[in-house]
Enzyme design. Sequence first.
Site, PDB file in Angstrom:
ATOM      1  CD  GLU A  30      -4.161  -4.825   4.941  1.00 20.00           C
ATOM      2  OE1 GLU A  30      -4.662  -4.303   5.070  1.00 20.00           O
ATOM      3  OE2 GLU A  30      -2.335  -4.922   4.981  1.00 20.00           O
TER       4      GLU A  30
ATOM      5  NE  ARG B 102      -3.158   1.581  -1.348  1.00 16.80           N
ATOM      6  CZ  ARG B 102      -1.915   1.514  -0.163  1.00 16.80           C
ATOM      7  NH1 ARG B 102      -2.873   1.181   0.888  1.00 16.80           N
ATOM      8  NH2 ARG B 102      -0.968   2.145  -0.802  1.00 16.80           N
TER       9      ARG B 102
ATOM     10  CE  LYS C 277      -2.845   4.521   8.573  1.00 21.04           C
ATOM     11  NZ  LYS C 277      -2.053   4.821   8.457  1.00 21.04           N
TER      12      LYS C 277
ATOM     13  NE  ARG D  12      -3.702   7.789   3.376  1.00 19.56           N
ATOM     14  CZ  ARG D  12      -3.359   6.158   3.258  1.00 19.56           C
ATOM     15  NH1 ARG D  12      -2.689   6.031   2.094  1.00 19.56           N
ATOM     16  NH2 ARG D  12      -3.333   4.972   4.237  1.00 19.56           N
TER      17      ARG D  12
ATOM     18  CG  PHE E  92       8.205   4.559   8.840  1.00 18.80           C
ATOM     19  CD1 PHE E  92       7.086   3.523   8.785  1.00 18.80           C
ATOM     20  CD2 PHE E  92       9.062   4.574   7.321  1.00 18.80           C
ATOM     21  CE1 PHE E  92       6.411   2.539   7.388  1.00 18.80           C
ATOM     22  CE2 PHE E  92       8.546   3.753   6.275  1.00 18.80           C
ATOM     23  CZ  PHE E  92       7.571   3.148   6.287  1.00 18.80           C
TER      24      PHE E  92
ATOM     25  CE1 TYR F  16       0.178   0.204   8.961  1.00 17.39           C
ATOM     26  CE2 TYR F  16      -0.204   0.589  10.949  1.00 17.39           C
ATOM     27  CZ  TYR F  16       0.287   0.284   9.248  1.00 17.39           C
ATOM     28  OH  TYR F  16      -1.081   1.815   9.142  1.00 17.39           O
TER      29      TYR F  16
ATOM     30  CG  HIS G 161      -4.978   0.191   6.663  1.00 14.08           C
ATOM     31  ND1 HIS G 161      -3.881  -0.417   5.773  1.00 14.08           N
ATOM     32  CD2 HIS G 161      -5.452  -1.208   6.068  1.00 14.08           C
ATOM     33  CE1 HIS G 161      -3.421  -1.559   5.261  1.00 14.08           C
ATOM     34  NE2 HIS G 161      -4.202  -1.743   5.494  1.00 14.08           N
TER      35      HIS G 161
ATOM     36  CG  ASN H  26      -1.652   8.079   6.513  1.00 13.41           C
ATOM     37  OD1 ASN H  26      -2.484   7.266   7.092  1.00 13.41           O
ATOM     38  ND2 ASN H  26      -0.650   7.892   5.552  1.00 13.41           N
TER      39      ASN H  26
ATOM     40  CB  THR I 197       1.802   6.240   1.415  1.00 13.63           C
ATOM     41  OG1 THR I 197       1.438   5.554   0.809  1.00 13.63           O
ATOM     42  CG2 THR I 197       1.942   6.363   2.199  1.00 13.63           C
TER      43      THR I 197
HETATM   44  P1  DAT Z   1      -0.663   2.447   3.121  1.00 11.80           P
HETATM   45  O1  DAT Z   1      -0.899   3.131   4.172  1.00 11.80           O
HETATM   46  O2  DAT Z   1      -0.480   3.983   2.157  1.00 11.80           O
HETATM   47  O3  DAT Z   1      -0.084   1.923   2.704  1.00 11.80           O
HETATM   48  P2  DAT Z   1       2.505   1.834   3.461  1.00 11.80           P
HETATM   49  O4  DAT Z   1       1.721   0.537   3.439  1.00 11.80           O
HETATM   50  O5  DAT Z   1       3.963   1.995   2.273  1.00 11.80           O
HETATM   51  O6  DAT Z   1       1.434   3.300   2.993  1.00 11.80           O
HETATM   52  O7  DAT Z   1       2.735   2.821   4.945  1.00 11.80           O
HETATM   53  C1  DAT Z   1       2.228   2.145   5.904  1.00 11.80           C
HETATM   54  C2  DAT Z   1       2.130   3.445   6.762  1.00 11.80           C
HETATM   55  O8  DAT Z   1       3.229   3.988   7.586  1.00 11.80           O
HETATM   56  C3  DAT Z   1       1.665   4.915   6.210  1.00 11.80           C
HETATM   57  O9  DAT Z   1       0.015   5.154   5.432  1.00 11.80           O
HETATM   58  C4  DAT Z   1       1.996   5.706   7.495  1.00 11.80           C
HETATM   59  C5  DAT Z   1       3.461   5.124   7.258  1.00 11.80           C
HETATM   60  N1  DAT Z   1       4.779   5.592   6.117  1.00 11.80           N
HETATM   61  C6  DAT Z   1       4.898   5.231   5.514  1.00 11.80           C
HETATM   62  N2  DAT Z   1       6.334   5.559   4.964  1.00 11.80           N
HETATM   63  C7  DAT Z   1       6.877   6.169   6.130  1.00 11.80           C
HETATM   64  C8  DAT Z   1       7.955   6.558   5.795  1.00 11.80           C
HETATM   65  N3  DAT Z   1       8.696   7.044   5.048  1.00 11.80           N
HETATM   66  N4  DAT Z   1       8.252   7.692   6.734  1.00 11.80           N
HETATM   67  C9  DAT Z   1       7.234   7.333   8.036  1.00 11.80           C
HETATM   68  N5  DAT Z   1       5.545   6.713   8.322  1.00 11.80           N
HETATM   69  C10 DAT Z   1       5.731   6.040   7.282  1.00 11.80           C
HETATM   70 MG    MG Z   2       0.404   0.107   3.300  1.00 11.58          MG
END
Ligand code: DAT
Ligand code: MG
Length: 151
Positions: free
Chosen positions: A128, A87, A11, A104, A59, A51, A117, A114, A93
Amino acid sequence: SNQERSFIMVKPEGVQRALVGEVIKRFEQRGFKLVGLKVLVPSKDIANVHYGEHEGKPFFPKLVGHITSGAVVAMVWEGKDIVKTGRAMIGATNPLASAPGTIRGDFAIDLGRNIVHGSDSVDSAQREIALWFSPDELAEYDPTVTPWIYE
Ligand code: DAT
Ligand code: MG
């Protein structure tokens, strides 16, 4: 199959913090095969689709705003159980909950910074990879080390 693929992306904060090589190094050293790589500043359109599962969450706008704010390094990695293993290598996350030894857990603190991805399932990976890469951007080759990695 040893040909499972995952979409892994450094990222904007990972690019700015010069962690691209570090991320690549971990996947390379593990024995995974790099089949696609490019640097780009993602468009709003690609970010919204990428996303899409988070659309409507509080968020979401911040997430899309952040990922489109700078250059990312988009990659496709291949190997046995790459999605789940990728992962695990990336970590939880929320970086504060990520184990030391994970990307991370070693390099991040905040949820919205973080570093990397990784696809969360084989289905998401296929979606993706098709979103970020055209087929001609994925290289076909046989690493000579394969028999030294897989028995
Ligand atoms: P990951 O990146 O581990 O697959 P995710 O798909 O649940 O996690 O979310 C995508 C991204 O969005 C994550 O890397 C960081 C952000 N994110 C996730 N949950 C969040 C939250 N509750 N508040 C703020 N940002 C969040
Ligand atoms: Mg994700």
